[in-house]
Write an enzyme that holds these catalytic residues in place. Structure first.
Site, PDB file in Angstrom:
ATOM      1  CG  ASP A 132      -2.147  -0.902   1.136  1.00 33.34           C
ATOM      2  OD1 ASP A 132      -2.387  -1.404  -0.128  1.00 33.34           O
ATOM      3  OD2 ASP A 132      -2.737  -1.264   2.135  1.00 33.34           O
ATOM      4  CE1 TYR A 139       2.881  -5.949   4.918  1.00 37.48           C
ATOM      5  CE2 TYR A 139       1.865  -8.275   5.637  1.00 37.48           C
ATOM      6  CZ  TYR A 139       2.314  -7.452   4.643  1.00 37.48           C
ATOM      7  OH  TYR A 139       1.935  -7.562   3.425  1.00 37.48           O
ATOM      8  CG  ASP A 161      -4.506   3.994   4.707  1.00 36.98           C
ATOM      9  OD1 ASP A 161      -5.398   4.898   4.514  1.00 36.98           O
ATOM     10  OD2 ASP A 161      -4.275   3.373   3.743  1.00 36.98           O
ATOM     11  NE  ARG A 202      -5.121  -0.694   3.374  1.00 31.99           N
ATOM     12  CZ  ARG A 202      -6.067  -0.755   2.311  1.00 31.99           C
ATOM     13  NH1 ARG A 202      -7.150   0.322   2.248  1.00 31.99           N
ATOM     14  NH2 ARG A 202      -5.648  -1.335   1.231  1.00 31.99           N
TER      15      ARG A 202
END
Length: 282
Positions: A38, A66, A80, A172
């Site tokens: 992203d 992550y 986000d 997300r």
């Protein structure tokens, strides 16, 4: 040029833009990434260069790791920090409640991707439909979270997790779902991909470093693939080079070599070698 680059994508840059910059730096037309990161996120973005851009199917479905920060109390349309605030709440869950919710997601499950995502809906990207004023919720997909550990709680309304998950998992969406289970709202405000398959963030190169290193930053494809190798007899080099029948017998896919030269990725079909992905430099 033929190989892969473990690129450290900076935040606020799309994966497509990162690919374009790599193409310009190396002067190579055939360049592609092995899984979108992203725009808000930073970290490992695997880039294929030359014939190695064909390795998408072999590298895409790898585990990803992550570091993610969830901020509670509001939710944006994109889920986000780059989106517009849609809703707010005063209900901020305890860190114990957040940890419990996160741990409940570990394992296999169905996940609904964000409306602003690269998922295809009737042949169109979900984010394009959303930006055009016609948002459609993507269908739930199978994902797996292998591990999730709390790193810290910077503020009462923030938690930072390390998350290891399957390809195609949206952090997300995890943020959204954790908040929902806690009776709250949350937005992903920081995301760093620290690992993608074999590629680790500690070995990644920035765009600035790539400007200096150039081709020396390219990793040979055989070093990036989790495949056993198969060596064809040296006297069959011309047969292999011209696609003639070569008898063999092995299971699955392997990297195919002859006289130390990587020809590509192959398998056995009806007792003969078949190159599925050709990687030999011309």
């Amino acid at each position: 040029m033929n190989g892969l680059i473990n690129l450290y994508k900076p935040p606020l840059m799309s994966s497509a833009s990162a690919v374009a910059k790599v193409r310009r730096i190396l002067g190579e037309k055939t360049v592609g990434h092995m899984g979108t990161l992203d725009p808000m996120a930073e970290g490992v973005l695997v880039i294929g260069v030359g014939k190695s851009a064909r390795l998408f199917d072999y590298l895409m479905n790898k585990r990803k790791t992550y570091i993610a920060k969830f901020k509670f109390g509001f939710r944006t349309d994109t889920l986000d920090a780059l989106g517009e605030v849609e809703e707010t709440t005063q209900d901020i869950p305890s860190v114990d409640a957040v940890i419990h919710a996160m741990r409940s997601l570990v394992g296999k499950s169905k996940q609904i991707p964000p409306m602003y995502s690269a998922k295809h809906i009737d042949g169109k990207r979900a984010y394009k439909l959303a930006r055009g004023g016609n948002p459609v919720e993507p269908k739930a997909v199978d994902v797996e979270i292998f591990d999730a550990q709390l790193i810290c709680q910077p503020k009462l309304d923030e938690t930072v997790f390390s998350i290891e998950c399957s390809a195609g998992t949206y952090i997300r969406s995890i943020c959204r779902d954790v908040a929902k289970m806690c009776g709250s709202l949350a937005t992903l405000t920081y995301l760093q991909r620290t690992r993608s398959g074999r590629f680790d963030v500690k070995d990644s190169v920035t765009l600035d470093a790539l400007e200096i290193r150039g081709e020396t930053a390219i990793i040979p494809p055989q070093e990036a693939l989790d495949l056993d190798s198969y060596a064809v007899d040296g006297d069959r080099y011309d047969d292999l080079d011209h696609g003639r029948k070569i008898e063999c017998d092995f299971d699955g896919y392997r990297t195919i070599f002859c006289n130390g030269v990587l020809f590509g990725i192959g398998c056995t079909e009806n007792g003969s070698l078949r190159l599925k992905t050709y990687l030999k430099d011309d």
